[in-house]
Design a protein around this motif. Structure first.
Motif, mmCIF file in Angstrom:
data_model
loop_
_atom_site.group_PDB
_atom_site.id
_atom_site.type_symbol
_atom_site.label_atom_id
_atom_site.label_comp_id
_atom_site.label_asym_id
_atom_site.label_seq_id
_atom_site.Cartn_x
_atom_site.Cartn_y
_atom_site.Cartn_z
ATOM 1 N N TYR A 202 0.795 -1.230 0.000
ATOM 2 C CA TYR A 202 0.000 0.000 0.000
ATOM 3 C C TYR A 202 0.828 1.282 0.000
ATOM 4 O O TYR A 202 0.328 2.340 -0.348
ATOM 5 N N ASP A 206 -1.343 1.908 -5.426
ATOM 6 C CA ASP A 206 -2.728 2.247 -5.109
ATOM 7 C C ASP A 206 -3.515 0.974 -4.827
ATOM 8 O O ASP A 206 -3.665 0.114 -5.694
ATOM 9 N N VAL A 207 -3.995 0.835 -3.586
ATOM 10 C CA VAL A 207 -4.813 -0.315 -3.199
ATOM 11 C C VAL A 207 -6.238 0.177 -2.978
ATOM 12 O O VAL A 207 -6.493 1.016 -2.109
ATOM 13 N N GLN A 208 -7.160 -0.329 -3.772
ATOM 14 C CA GLN A 208 -8.544 0.129 -3.709
ATOM 15 C C GLN A 208 -9.277 -0.418 -2.497
ATOM 16 O O GLN A 208 -10.084 0.262 -1.870
ATOM 17 N N ASN A 209 -9.009 -1.666 -2.141
ATOM 18 C CA ASN A 209 -9.714 -2.329 -1.041
ATOM 19 C C ASN A 209 -8.856 -2.272 0.229
ATOM 20 O O ASN A 209 -7.804 -2.912 0.315
ATOM 21 N N ALA A 210 -9.305 -1.498 1.209
ATOM 22 C CA ALA A 210 -8.534 -1.346 2.442
ATOM 23 C C ALA A 210 -8.386 -2.662 3.191
ATOM 24 O O ALA A 210 -7.412 -2.858 3.927
ATOM 25 N N ASP A 211 -9.338 -3.606 3.039
ATOM 26 C CA ASP A 211 -9.260 -4.885 3.732
ATOM 27 C C ASP A 211 -8.111 -5.751 3.216
ATOM 28 O O ASP A 211 -7.733 -6.727 3.866
ATOM 29 N N GLN A 212 -7.569 -5.416 2.057
ATOM 30 C CA GLN A 212 -6.496 -6.213 1.473
ATOM 31 C C GLN A 212 -5.108 -5.657 1.788
ATOM 32 O O GLN A 212 -4.105 -6.201 1.342
ATOM 33 N N LYS A 256 -2.095 -7.467 9.114
ATOM 34 C CA LYS A 256 -3.163 -6.822 8.363
ATOM 35 C C LYS A 256 -3.146 -5.349 8.730
ATOM 36 O O LYS A 256 -3.186 -4.982 9.906
ATOM 37 N N THR A 258 -4.617 -1.777 9.129
ATOM 38 C CA THR A 258 -5.884 -1.065 9.292
ATOM 39 C C THR A 258 -5.598 0.353 9.750
ATOM 40 O O THR A 258 -4.502 0.677 10.214
#
Length: 641
Positions: A202, A206-212, A256, A258
């Protein structure tokens, strides 16, 4: 005091006799190590490294003599397409002391491939090194070496993660006591290597899905001690005996990411601590002036402890579900009762015959049985994909079948990889040959190479979990296992100086690898490759100049591991196509003090991708193929004070 530039650590290093039956000669089929260190011997002539372009562009240049000339200060600066590299080296030598320092900087930027497509690649790299040596007399020598390497924002467009920070420190102490010719000599070495690495998906993409969003933190400390004793006896015998000890400490954590707090959900390496003890011996006997026979062996005892292998990790988002421990993962995938320690023994032996009919020819023939203990990456990985531990059911459950395929599960109880090989090596030249583009009394030539055939018992490979022999799970995660295999390789070279000013050199590479256990080809086997260069050199009143051209031809590769349904699937059909590239280059130097070299790589703007996938990171499942740079102009300056 006489000041000179020390172009190579090897120049001032203590000599070592050839050690046979060395397990370190074999590496895993695929590893994801950072780029090799920029050591003092290559710093002044180094080019920007690109793992998506594996051409060996070590072309001849008259400016090379500036890098090797005796001088207390040297400077190299150049651009290579959109990339830049600078290096500064200073050195000195007196009757009893010598030393050098080097600093270098690399800035690699994005580029366009042969089709004009933008490749978002690059990194920033700083390196420093220092050597200090003391030689009080002819019978003793002591040397301290320090290397530092830092790489930032290392973009990996072929994979989901980027090593945003890699820092390495290497401290080395060498001591010699006794004769320089190794007739009665003791050599001691201590090396400390420290690696700190941060990887995430990240920070620079660019990571679109924050959960990933995820990150990995790696730390490794390796301490090496070795003691060697060389001794001539009974006129025709020489013996090298030695012992070594290595302490390897490696910790890897995955989180992970967050906005509130990063959650530890797996151990890449569960605090691995390895003690590796070795004893080795090589005995040589000179039958006569032309023939020598040598026998060597190595015994290794490998003691591994995984201090956090039993640790369950809390999941703050769901207290009833925990993240599995390394032991649970290993038991789940391999169906055994794994523990947090494993002891391994390995024995290697090699017999070699050396034939030297004269000082211009050398032929070596070896037969050997060499055992390699699996690496940390092969044995102790514990990255779960879609598995969690349900505290109510008290067992592992699969949450997501697609995520399971992203798991990487090592196998602590892999059998030793046993190489049973025959190897032939040769080098032959005529009396006129003094080096490439340097011959006396007519044309000069040098040719040789290596041929090797290897029957491997228990070759360590990565595969997909499909319930094979020794694998209990069937969810498609990446696992490690043993197979029997055949590997053959050829590396040949030829160099020819002719017509006073001309020279040509050629290299040929051929490999073959087959997994006999599964009846398929091994992955990441280098395709057939042929490299050819033609060079011209001449002199003028102020110095000399050269010009040259080079061709690299790589065949297509149909013998690969292309499918995740039947194998690992790391090989990509898009990168298996054959190609040929053409380079032009030239150089000029003035009185061995100042030089300029320049050229153009991939003159015809060829679009191609390397079959051997990129390294820098452990990308066993690359997400896409990245093409090499298109046409690229470069220019560098060399100065010696």
């Amino acid at each position: 005091m006489k000041h000179v530039f020390l172009g190579s650590i090897a120049v001032c290093a203590a000599l070592y006799a050839e050690q046979l039956a060395d397990p370190d000669q074999f590496k895993p089929l695929k590893s994801g190590n950072p780029p090799r260190l920029i050591t003092p011997d290559i710093a002044q002539g180094y080019h920007v490294e690109n793992q998506f372009d594996r051409a060996e562009r070590d072309y001849y240049s008259v400016t090379d003599k500036i890098n090797s000339a005796m001088s207390p200060l040297k400077l190299t600066s150049g651009f290579y397409g959109p990339n830049f590299y600078d290096s500064l080296t200073a050195g000195f030598m007196s009757d009893h002391f010598y030393g050098m320092v080097n600093t270098n900087y690399t800035k690699a930027n994005d580029y366009k491939d042969g089709d004009g497509n933008h490749v978002d690649w690059g990194y920033k790299r700083w390196g420093q090194s220092a050597v200090l040596g003391w030689k009080p007399n002819a019978f003793s020598e002591y040397r301290l070496t320090y290397l530092h390497d830092e790489i930032k924002d290392d973009k990996q467009p072929e994979y989901l993660m980027d090593p945003v920070s890699t820092e390495r420190h290497v401290f080395k102490f060498d001591a010699r006591g006794g004769e320089e010719d190794l007739s009665n000599t003791v050599n001691f070495n201590f090396t400390y290597r420290k690696l700190d690495r941060k990887v995430n998906n990240y920070q620079i993409r660019d990571v679109q899905n924050a959960d990933q969003m995820a990150r990995i933190k790696l730390e490794r400390n390796v301490y090496d001690f070795s003691l060697k004793y060389d001794r001539d006896f009974a006129k025709s015998f020489h013996n090298l005996i030695g012992v070594s000890y290595e302490r390897d400490e490696q910790m890897g954590e995955r989180y992970k990411h967050t906005a509130q707090k990063d959650i530890l959900n797996a151990y890449r390496f569960p605090d691995v601590n390895i003690n590796r003890y070795r004893i080795f011996d090589t005995l040589s006997y000179e039958i006569n002036e032309m023939n020598k026979i040598s026998l060597g062996f190595t015994y290794e005892y490998n003691d591994a402890r995984m201090k956090k292998a039993n640790e369950l990790l809390d999941n703050p988002q769901n207290p009833q579900v925990k993240f599995p421990s390394a032991i649970q993962l290993w038991n789940y995938y391999y169906g055994g009762n794994y523990e947090d320690n494993v002891d391994t023994e390995a024995f290697s032996a090699e017999l070699m015959h050396e034939f030297k009919p004269n000082e211009l020819q050398t032929y070596k023939t070896s037969v050997a049985h060499v055992e390699r203990v699996g690496s940390n990456f092969e044995r102790f990985n514990a990255l779960s994909g879609g598995l969690v531990y349900n505290t109510m059911q008290r067992r592992l459950v699969a949450q997501n079948a697609a995520m399971a395929k992203q798991g990487v599960i090592g196998n602590p109880y892999l059998a030793n990889e046993a190489h049973n090989y025959f190897k032939f090596e040769m080098d032959a030249r005529n009396g006129s040959y003094k080096g490439y583009m340097n011959s006396l009394l007519g044309a000069g030539f040098d040719f040789g190479g290596t041929l090797m055939y290897d029957e491997v018992k228990n070759l360590i490979v990565f595969d997909r979990a499909r319930g094979q022999s020794g694998v209990a799970a069937k969810d498609g995660a990446i696992i490690a296992r043993n197979v029997d295999a055949k590997i053959a390789l050829a590396k040949l070279y030829a160099k020819y100086n002719f017509a006073k000013n001309w020279g040509t050199s050629a290299k040929l590479y051929a490999t073959y690898g087959r997994n006999d256990t599964d009846g398929r080809y091994l992955y990441q086997m280098r395709p057939f490759e042929f490299d050819l260069s033609l060079d011209y050199k001449d002199y003028f009143s102020l110095g000399s100049w050269n010009a040259g051209a080079a061709m690299r031809a790589v065949s297509s590769q149909s013998k690969g591991d292309f499918s995740t349904e039947t194998g690992l699937g790391i090989d990509r059909e898009e990168a298996a196509k054959g190609f040929a590239t053409f380079d032009l280059y030239a150089g000029v130097e003035f009185r061995n003090k100042f030089g300029v070299k320049f050229g153009v790589n991939n003159v015809f703007d060829k679009t191609y991708a390397e079959f051997i996938s990129a390294d820098h990171i452990e990308a066993l499942a690359p997400t896409n193929v990245v093409y090499a740079p298109g046409r690229m102009f470069w220019l560098s300056f060399n100065y010696a004070y």
